[in-house]
Design an enzyme around this catalytic site. Structure first.
Site, short mmCIF file in Angstrom:
data_model
loop_
_atom_site.label_atom_id
_atom_site.label_comp_id
_atom_site.label_asym_id
_atom_site.label_seq_id
_atom_site.Cartn_x
_atom_site.Cartn_y
_atom_site.Cartn_z
N ASP A 93 -7.82 5.44 -4.38
CA ASP A 93 -8.24 6.61 -3.62
C ASP A 93 -9.23 7.41 -4.47
O ASP A 93 -9.47 7.09 -5.64
CB ASP A 93 -7.04 7.44 -3.16
N GLY A 95 -9.11 10.63 -5.34
CA GLY A 95 -8.56 11.76 -6.07
C GLY A 95 -8.64 13.06 -5.28
O GLY A 95 -8.00 14.05 -5.63
N GLY A 96 -9.42 13.06 -4.22
CA GLY A 96 -9.64 14.30 -3.46
C GLY A 96 -8.36 14.90 -2.91
O GLY A 96 -8.06 16.07 -3.12
N CYS A 309 16.16 -9.90 7.44
CA CYS A 309 15.22 -9.79 6.33
C CYS A 309 15.29 -11.03 5.42
O CYS A 309 16.36 -11.57 5.17
CB CYS A 309 15.52 -8.53 5.52
N CYS A 311 14.13 -11.09 2.20
CA CYS A 311 13.87 -10.73 0.80
C CYS A 311 15.00 -11.17 -0.13
O CYS A 311 16.10 -11.50 0.32
CB CYS A 311 13.62 -9.22 0.67
N CYS A 314 18.29 -9.04 0.08
CA CYS A 314 19.16 -9.37 1.21
C CYS A 314 19.82 -10.73 1.04
O CYS A 314 20.93 -10.95 1.53
CB CYS A 314 18.38 -9.30 2.52
N HIS A 340 13.46 -4.56 -1.27
CA HIS A 340 13.75 -4.80 0.15
C HIS A 340 12.77 -4.02 1.04
O HIS A 340 12.22 -4.58 1.99
CB HIS A 340 15.18 -4.41 0.51
ZN LIG Z 1 15.69 -7.38 2.56
#
Ligand SMILES: [Zn+2]
Length: 384
Positions: A93, A95-96, A309, A311, A314, A340
Site C-alpha cells: 500500500d 502508506g496514505g 475445510c 486446511c 482442521c 485455518h
Molecule cells: Zn480449516
C-alpha cells in the site's frame, strides 16, 4: 504501462469475472484474496504455510516498513521478498491510509503528509514521490498510488476536495513511478478511486485515473465504517466506472459475505486483516458463519473447526483442543486459528472462481448466503 504485467479475464458470469494477473514472480488467480503481511510477516504464519493455504500474493504496509526496519535497510538486505523469504508477488500500500489513521498527525498539505512515528515519535514526511521510492526500495510487485482516504461521513465538498487532491497525487505517483528505472518495467502501478459513497464524485475520480493510465484500479474509501449496505450500494456503480479489462481491487475488505457480494459486483482483488486478526483473537470463520472458540460450548467438542475445510488445522486438531489453546493464550492457538482462517478465505475465493468459470455464481452465492450466519457483533476491519 508495465510490459510485464498482464491481466486476462477467462470467464464472466453476470458482473463477476475470473481470470489471472501474470507477473514476473508468478500468477495471481482472480478473484484473489491477499493476506496482510503488515510488518514483513503474516502474523503467526510462516511464509510457506501462507502459500500452502493457496495465497498467490500477500500485502505489505509501507507505513510500518518505512518506520521499522526502514525501506533503505530492506533494500540493502535484498528487498522485501528476500528479507521475509516470500518469492511470489507482493502488493504494497502507499502508506496514505495508515499515516492518517495511525501516526501522531500531522500536517496535510498539497505536498504530502508530515507526521510523527507511533513507535518512537520521530518526524517523517510522506509524499507521492517518497511513497513511490519506498515501494521501489521494498521491491514491490504491485505499487499503490499515494492517496488520502477521508471518512465517508464527511461533507460532500470536503470529500470532493480530498478526491481532487488524491487525483493530483495519482499523477505525481505515476510520474515518480515511471522514473523508477528497472523497477518500473517489472512492477505494476494501481490508481485509487475516491469519492466516498457519491456516484458523481466516483465517476470524476475514475475518469481522471483513466486519463493518467494505470495497470489496475483500486476502489478506495470504503470499509471505513459505512456498513455493508452502503458499501454494496456504492459497488453497484463504482466497478463499472473503471476499465473493464483491468483488475479492480477493493481495499481493506472484508468479511466473507462482503467478498461474495463484491465479487458479484465485479471486484477482482481484496485484502483484509480480518482472518489473521480474528484468528489471533479466537474467532474462526466457517461455512456456517464465524464462531468464537472461547465459548464454553466448544470445551469438549471433538469435531474440526469446519467440516468442509481442507486446511491442516482442521485435519489434525479438534475444536476442544483449540478452545483450550485459546483460553490458555497459547501461541499455537493463534498459529492454528490463523492458518485455518486464511485457508478458509482462500477456499472461498477458489469456490467463487470455479463457480464463475462454470457459470453458476448465482447458485454459489445463494447457497453461501443460506448457510452463512453473520456475526451480530461487528469487528473493526482495518488494521491501523
Ligand atoms: Zn480449516
Amino acid at each position: 504501462m508495465s510490459e510485464r504485467f498482464t491481466f486476462r479475464i477467462d470467464e464472466t458470469d453476470g458482473s463477476a469475472r475470473t481470470g489471472c494477473i501474470a507477473m514476473e514472480r508468478g500468477e495471481i488467480r482472480t478473484p484473489a484474496f491477499m493476506p496482510v503481511g503488515t510488518a514483513a510477516t503474516v502474523k503467526a504464519m510462516k511464509p510457506e504455510t501462507v502459500r500452502k493455504t493457496g495465497a498467490d500474493i500477500i500485502l505489505g504496509n509501507t507505513y510500518h516498513l518505512m518506520l521499522r526496519p526502514g525501506a533503505e535497510r530492506v533494500a540493502r538486505l535484498g528487498g522485501l521478498h528476500e528479507f521475509m523469504n516470500w518469492d511470489r508477488p507482493i502488493l504494497t500500500d502507499s502508506g496514505g491510509y495508515q499515516v492518517m489513521s495511525l501516526s501522531d498527525l500531522n500536517k496535510l498539505t498539497e505536498e504530502g503528509v508530515e507526521f510523527r512515528s507511533h513507535i518512537d515519535g520521530s518526524r517523517h514526511m510522506l509524499t507521492p514521490e517518497r511513497s513511490m521510492e519506498i515501494q521501489r526500495l521494498l521491491g514491490s510487485d504491485i505499487v499503490m498510488a499515494f492517496d488520502e482516504c477521508p471518512r465517508a461521513d464527511r461533507p460532500r465538498d470536503e470529500i470532493a476536495r480530498s478526491m481532487e487532491m488524491s487525483m493530483r497525487w495519482a499523477r505525481r505517483s505515476r510520474d515518480a513511478f515511471d522514473a523508477g528505472g528497472e523497477h518500473a518495467g517489472r512492477a505494476g502501478l494501481f490508481g485509487i478511486q475516491q469519492g466516498a459513497l457519491d456516484e458523481e464524485l466516483r465517476r470524476v475520480s475514475a475518469q481522471k485515473l483513466i486519463d493518467i493510465g494505470f495497470d489496475g484500479y483500486a476502489i478506495g474509501g470504503l470499509a471505513v465504517g459505512e456498513g455493508q449496505e452502503a458499501m454494496f450500494a456504492t459497488l453497484d456503480f463504482a466497478p463499472a466506472q473503471l476499465p473493464w479489462d483491468r483488475p479492480r481491487y477493493l481495499m481493506g475488505v472484508g468479511k466473507p459475505d462482503d467478498l461474495v457480494g463484491a465479487v458479484e459486483r465485479g471486484v477482482d482483488m481484496f485484502d483484509c486483516v480480518l482472518p489473521s486478526r480474528s484468528g489471533r483473537n479466537g474467532q474462526a470463520f466457517t461455512w456456517t458463519g464465524p464462531i468464537n472458540l472461547r465459548n464454553a460450548r466448544f470445551a469438549e467438542d471433538q469435531g474440526p473447526l469446519d467440516e468442509r475445510c481442507r486446511c491442516d488445522t482442521c485435519a489434525t486438531h479438534s475444536r476442544a483442543y483449540l478452545h483450550h489453546l485459546v483460553k490458555a493464550n497459547e501461541i499455537l492457538g493463534a498459529m492454528l486459528m490463523t492458518e485455518h482462517n486464511i485457508a478458509f478465505y482462500q477456499q472461498l475465493m477458489q469456490g467463487m472462481r470455479e463457480a464463475i468459470a462454470q457459470q453458476r455464481f448465482d447458485r454459489f452465492a445463494a447457497d453461501f448466503r443460506r448457510g452463512y450466519c453473520r456475526s451480530k457483533r461487528e469487528v473493526p476491519v482495518h488494521e491501523p
